[in-house]
Design an enzyme around this catalytic site. Structure first.
Site, PDB file in Angstrom:
ATOM      1  N   GLN A 268      -7.828  14.491   3.041  1.00  0.00           N
ATOM      2  CA  GLN A 268      -7.145  13.591   2.118  1.00  0.00           C
ATOM      3  C   GLN A 268      -7.880  13.434   0.788  1.00  0.00           C
ATOM      4  O   GLN A 268      -9.059  13.079   0.764  1.00  0.00           O
ATOM      5  CB  GLN A 268      -6.991  12.202   2.749  1.00  0.00           C
ATOM      6  CG  GLN A 268      -6.348  11.190   1.801  1.00  0.00           C
ATOM      7  CD  GLN A 268      -5.766  10.007   2.538  1.00  0.00           C
ATOM      8  OE1 GLN A 268      -6.485   9.096   2.920  1.00  0.00           O
ATOM      9  NE2 GLN A 268      -4.479  10.026   2.766  1.00  0.00           N
TER      10      GLN A 268
ATOM     11  N   PHE B  11       0.859  -1.181   0.000  1.00  0.00           N
ATOM     12  CA  PHE B  11       0.000   0.000   0.000  1.00  0.00           C
ATOM     13  C   PHE B  11       0.898   1.235   0.000  1.00  0.00           C
ATOM     14  O   PHE B  11       2.069   1.171   0.388  1.00  0.00           O
ATOM     15  CB  PHE B  11      -0.921  -0.006   1.231  1.00  0.00           C
ATOM     16  CG  PHE B  11      -2.389  -0.111   0.897  1.00  0.00           C
ATOM     17  CD1 PHE B  11      -2.883  -1.229   0.255  1.00  0.00           C
ATOM     18  CD2 PHE B  11      -3.279   0.907   1.226  1.00  0.00           C
ATOM     19  CE1 PHE B  11      -4.236  -1.327  -0.066  1.00  0.00           C
ATOM     20  CE2 PHE B  11      -4.638   0.822   0.916  1.00  0.00           C
ATOM     21  CZ  PHE B  11      -5.117  -0.295   0.269  1.00  0.00           C
TER      22      PHE B  11
HETATM   23  C1  LIG Z   1     -14.954   3.993  -0.149  1.00  0.00           C
HETATM   24  C2  LIG Z   1     -14.013   3.939   1.010  1.00  0.00           C
HETATM   25  C3  LIG Z   1     -13.033   2.965   1.067  1.00  0.00           C
HETATM   26  C4  LIG Z   1     -12.137   2.929   2.134  1.00  0.00           C
HETATM   27  N1  LIG Z   1     -11.182   1.955   2.159  1.00  0.00           N
HETATM   28  C5  LIG Z   1     -10.337   1.877   3.221  1.00  0.00           C
HETATM   29  C6  LIG Z   1      -9.390   0.833   3.304  1.00  0.00           C
HETATM   30  O1  LIG Z   1      -9.288  -0.045   2.451  1.00  0.00           O
HETATM   31  N2  LIG Z   1      -8.570   0.817   4.378  1.00  0.00           N
HETATM   32  C7  LIG Z   1      -8.637   1.758   5.379  1.00  0.00           C
HETATM   33  O2  LIG Z   1      -7.875   1.681   6.341  1.00  0.00           O
HETATM   34  N3  LIG Z   1      -9.560   2.743   5.323  1.00  0.00           N
HETATM   35  C8  LIG Z   1     -10.408   2.813   4.271  1.00  0.00           C
HETATM   36  N4  LIG Z   1     -11.345   3.818   4.235  1.00  0.00           N
HETATM   37  C9  LIG Z   1     -11.503   4.688   5.404  1.00  0.00           C
HETATM   38  C10 LIG Z   1     -12.252   3.925   6.496  1.00  0.00           C
HETATM   39  O3  LIG Z   1     -13.147   3.021   5.913  1.00  0.00           O
HETATM   40  C11 LIG Z   1     -13.034   4.855   7.419  1.00  0.00           C
HETATM   41  O4  LIG Z   1     -12.210   5.876   7.888  1.00  0.00           O
HETATM   42  C12 LIG Z   1     -13.590   4.070   8.610  1.00  0.00           C
HETATM   43  O5  LIG Z   1     -14.304   2.948   8.161  1.00  0.00           O
HETATM   44  C13 LIG Z   1     -14.465   4.945   9.466  1.00  0.00           C
HETATM   45  O6  LIG Z   1     -15.105   4.145  10.429  1.00  0.00           O
HETATM   46  P1  LIG Z   1     -15.911   4.804  11.629  1.00  0.00           P
HETATM   47  O7  LIG Z   1     -16.372   3.709  12.495  1.00  0.00           O
HETATM   48  O8  LIG Z   1     -15.099   5.888  12.199  1.00  0.00           O
HETATM   49  O9  LIG Z   1     -17.150   5.519  10.911  1.00  0.00           O
HETATM   50  P2  LIG Z   1     -18.309   4.948   9.951  1.00  0.00           P
HETATM   51  O10 LIG Z   1     -18.064   3.580   9.488  1.00  0.00           O
HETATM   52  O11 LIG Z   1     -18.495   6.011   8.926  1.00  0.00           O
HETATM   53  O12 LIG Z   1     -19.564   4.881  10.900  1.00  0.00           O
HETATM   54  C14 LIG Z   1     -20.179   6.035  11.421  1.00  0.00           C
HETATM   55  C15 LIG Z   1     -21.375   5.618  12.251  1.00  0.00           C
HETATM   56  O13 LIG Z   1     -21.879   6.747  12.927  1.00  0.00           O
HETATM   57  C16 LIG Z   1     -23.278   6.798  12.797  1.00  0.00           C
HETATM   58  N5  LIG Z   1     -23.686   8.213  12.887  1.00  0.00           N
HETATM   59  C17 LIG Z   1     -23.160   9.271  12.239  1.00  0.00           C
HETATM   60  N6  LIG Z   1     -23.808  10.400  12.594  1.00  0.00           N
HETATM   61  C18 LIG Z   1     -24.751  10.038  13.488  1.00  0.00           C
HETATM   62  C19 LIG Z   1     -25.738  10.748  14.213  1.00  0.00           C
HETATM   63  N7  LIG Z   1     -25.913  12.069  14.088  1.00  0.00           N
HETATM   64  N8  LIG Z   1     -26.557  10.048  15.034  1.00  0.00           N
HETATM   65  C20 LIG Z   1     -26.430   8.709  15.162  1.00  0.00           C
HETATM   66  N9  LIG Z   1     -25.507   7.996  14.493  1.00  0.00           N
HETATM   67  C21 LIG Z   1     -24.679   8.653  13.680  1.00  0.00           C
HETATM   68  C22 LIG Z   1     -23.557   6.160  11.465  1.00  0.00           C
HETATM   69  O14 LIG Z   1     -24.879   5.662  11.423  1.00  0.00           O
HETATM   70  C23 LIG Z   1     -22.528   5.045  11.443  1.00  0.00           C
HETATM   71  O15 LIG Z   1     -23.008   3.913  12.116  1.00  0.00           O
HETATM   72  C24 LIG Z   1     -12.243   3.885   3.167  1.00  0.00           C
HETATM   73  C25 LIG Z   1     -13.228   4.843   3.124  1.00  0.00           C
HETATM   74  C26 LIG Z   1     -14.078   4.894   2.045  1.00  0.00           C
HETATM   75  C27 LIG Z   1     -15.092   5.998   2.002  1.00  0.00           C
END
Ligand SMILES: Cc1cc2nc3c(=O)[nH]c(=O)nc-3n(C[C@H](O)[C@H](O)[C@H](O)COP(=O)(O)OP(=O)(O)OC[C@H]3O[C@@H](n4cnc5c(N)ncnc54)[C@H](O)[C@@H]3O)c2cc1C
Length: 572
Positions: free
Chosen positions: A232, A118
């Site tokens: 980013q 990567f």
């Molecule tokens: C297309 C894509 C591909 C990616 N690929 C990679 C990869 O291969 N490797 C890597 O390391 N990273 C990757 N990333 C980055 C990584 O996936 C994310 O940074 C990470 O998954 C974020 O996880 P999280 O749990 O912080 O948030 P999320 O998975 O975004 O979850 C957020 C949660 O908060 C809840 N929420 C939000 N606002 C509210 C509210 N007001 N009230 C109640 N609930 C709320 C939502 O319902 C959800 O359940 C990728 C990102 C994208 C967009």
């Protein structure tokens, strides 16, 4: 009637970080009860769409020192080195644990875990499950969370406010999207795991739900947003939709080519040296823009692009390692990557900045924690390395869960009537917003203006004048939001009301990004200025803190935690 629900801790978000935090909390204290609130069904969180993989040392030619140094260098020396050290040490444990919970990591012939290269990583350390990593990780976490009946889920509930009484967070207020009523969730600690805010930009890989809600919730209560200027851009988004084509393609050997068919990262000096297509994201995104500006882009029906060429990789390998990439290209740009190059251009992907937290996930507000993309523990500094983020959700989600439950145990219950008063006021605010008839502003109009302004002022390359324009514009839009007019006063799944709440959050976050960017007079990581192209450690080796203060943003700074790796010129 306001419904009141009480748990030991309240987690906002059911993505990778939220689920990991919930599991860690109930494992640390099996008697504890955890509310997990999510605005969508947890499996629809953005984590599900991650494609390429999660980083952790796995091979004999790798070690913590190397993963640590790669991350520090990738961060352009803005990452906190104590956080990075802890992260690299915990990473393999977390990914192994996830396998025990059912995540099917791809394997080598000899049965060992397969890893791929990567960007910015000095060896193959990205664990993957073909190109559906997020789906498998989220599934494993979700399934495992179902084993604990102390984790109580509240799906499709939109958190609109943190309840802060006597200087500590005591819970949250949420709108039940399904029924339209409000609920007060009392808890002695709250963890925000609401993900990123890519939707403040028009062209992004991020799902529609990534509207920076958690950042806005914390910011409104006086908690600083840190390093918001660092946004980013991923080099390879599909034009038109912004759908991500994973860095895993380049990890499997794909080339980036300009309009002359040249591998421009090798032909011209773009600073990535021998790493070529496996350089870090900030540098490759800039290289693509420079190729386009030099007249070496590729004209396409979507405007200027460059080519991502997988044709030499072969159908068999593409089908075993990158099947979803092929499918996405066929559906969305009518290109079969087995035979033709894929049109791509840089696309907003990830927020390095977020809610200011320490290594335990704790914010400056007692009882409030944050983890995952919404938080900024300073792992990623000015530029995140691909595949560190999924692992970050696990490592720091778990730590925040453990610390939040320990905090909750030592904290006495809240003054319930004070909490109820706040919740009543919040309910009244939401009621008055629902179908607010008199206003002159429309959601779509304000959002379009925000998008245009963010893209112009806070793009891959930045300049003082356009950043200042974006500061003025986002402030103006935030003020105009007060005159928002809504049409729909229904209660069940009122998507217009949700869009209005999300827009309010995005405008706050967008302004914080613009203000933070306009004050960093140097280029570092993803913050690349044409008018100040070099890094200036003398004056700018610090974290930006953006506080909400007397109705507007106020900037402050915080030291970077250095360690054994001294800042040096970032060369590859
Ligand atoms: C297309 C894509 C591909 C990616 N690929 C990679 C990869 O291969 N490797 C890597 O390391 N990273 C990757 N990333 C980055 C990584 O996936 C994310 O940074 C990470 O998954 C974020 O996880 P999280 O749990 O912080 O948030 P999320 O998975 O975004 O979850 C957020 C949660 O908060 C809840 N929420 C939000 N606002 C509210 C509210 N007001 N009230 C109640 N609930 C709320 C939502 O319902 C959800 O359940 C990728 C990102 C994208 C967009």
């Amino acid at each position: 009637m306001l419904e009141i629900v009480e748990h030991d801790i309240v987690i906002v978000g059911g993505g990778g970080a939220g689920l990991r935090a919930a599991i860690a909390a109930v494992e640390a204290d099996p008697a504890a009860s955890v509310a997990m609130i999510s605005k969508v069904y947890p499996m629809r969180s953005h984590t599900v769409s991650a494609e390429g993989g999660a980083a952790a040392v796995a091979r004999e030619d790798d070690n913590f020192e190397m993963h640590g140094y790669d991350t520090v260098k990738g961060s352009d020396f803005l990452g906190d080195q104590d956080v990075i050290q802890y992260f690299v040490e915990q990473a393999p444990r977390e990914l192994t644990r996830l396998e025990h919970w059912g995540c099917p990591w791809s394997r080598n012939e000899d049965g060992s875990v397969a890893t791929r290269a990567f960007g910015g990583m000095s060896t193959k350390r990205t664990w993957y499950a073909a190109d559906k990593v997020g789906f498998h990780m989220l599934h494993a976490l979700f399934q495992h969370s179902l084993r604990f009946d102390r984790i109580v889920r509240y799906d499709e509930q939109f958190v609109t406010k943190l309840v802060v009484v006597d200087g500590a967070v005591r819970g949250v207020v949420a709108l039940d999207v399904r029924e339209g009523n409000m609920r007060l969730f009392l808890g002695r600690a709250v963890i925000l795991t609401t993900g990123g805010a890519g939707k403040i930009f028009p062209f992004t890989t991020n799902g529609n739900i990534k509207t920076g809600d958690g950042m806005a919730l914390a910011y409104r209560e006086g908690v600083a947003l840190k390093d918001m200027e660092f946004v980013q851009y991923h080099p390879t988004g599909l034009p038109g939709t912004g759908i991500l084509i994973t860095e895993g393609t380049r990890g499997e050997g794909a080339y980036l080519k300009n309009g002359r068919g040249e591998r421009f990262l090798i032909e011209y000096d773009h600073g990535v040296g021998h790493k070529a297509e496996l350089g870090p994201r900030d540098m490759i995104s800039r290289a693509i823009i420079r190729e386009m500006e030099a007249g070496r882009g590729v004209e396409s029906e979507w405007g200027l692009v460059v080519h991502l060429d997988l044709t030499h990789i072969g159908e068999e390998r593409i089908m075993s390692k990158l099947p979803m990439v092929r499918e996405l290209c066929q559906i969305y740009v009518h290109v079969d990557p087995v035979h033709e190059p894929i049109p791509v251009r840089p696309v907003v992907h990830y927020m390095m900045g977020g809610v200011d937290v320490d290594i335990d996930g704790a914010t400056s507000l007692p009882g409030l924690y944050a983890a995952g993309e919404t938080a900024c523990a300073s792992l990623n500094g000015a530029n995140r390395l691909g595949s560190n983020s999924l692992t970050e959700c696990l490592v720091f989600g778990a730590r925040a869960g453990q610390h939040a439950i320990a905090f909750a145990k030592g904290s006495s219950g809240a003054n319930q009537s004070a909490c109820q008063d706040i919740a009543e006021q919040e309910s009244a605010r939401i009621e008055s917003l629902r179908a607010r008839k008199g206003g002159s502003e429309r959601i779509a109009g304000l959002r379009a203006e925000m998008h245009h302004s963010m893209e112009t002022g806070c793009g891959v390359y930045r300049e003082q004048d356009s950043m200042d324009d974006t500061v003025r514009k986002t402030t103006e839009l935030r003020e105009r939001y007060a005159a928002l007019k809504l049409e729909d006063d229904s209660r069940v799944f009122n998507t217009e009301l949700i869009a209005a709440l999300e827009l309010g959050n995005m405008l706050l976050v967008a302004e914080a990004v613009a203000v933070s960017a306009s004050h960093r007079h140097e280029s570092r990581g993803a913050h690349a200025r044409r008018d100040q192209p070099t890094r200036d450690d003398q004056n700018f080796l610090y974290h930006t803190l953006c506080h909400w203060d007397s109705g507007g943003p106020r900037l402050d700074r915080k030291d970077v935690t250095l360690g054994k790796w001294e800042p040096e010129e970032r060369k590859y």
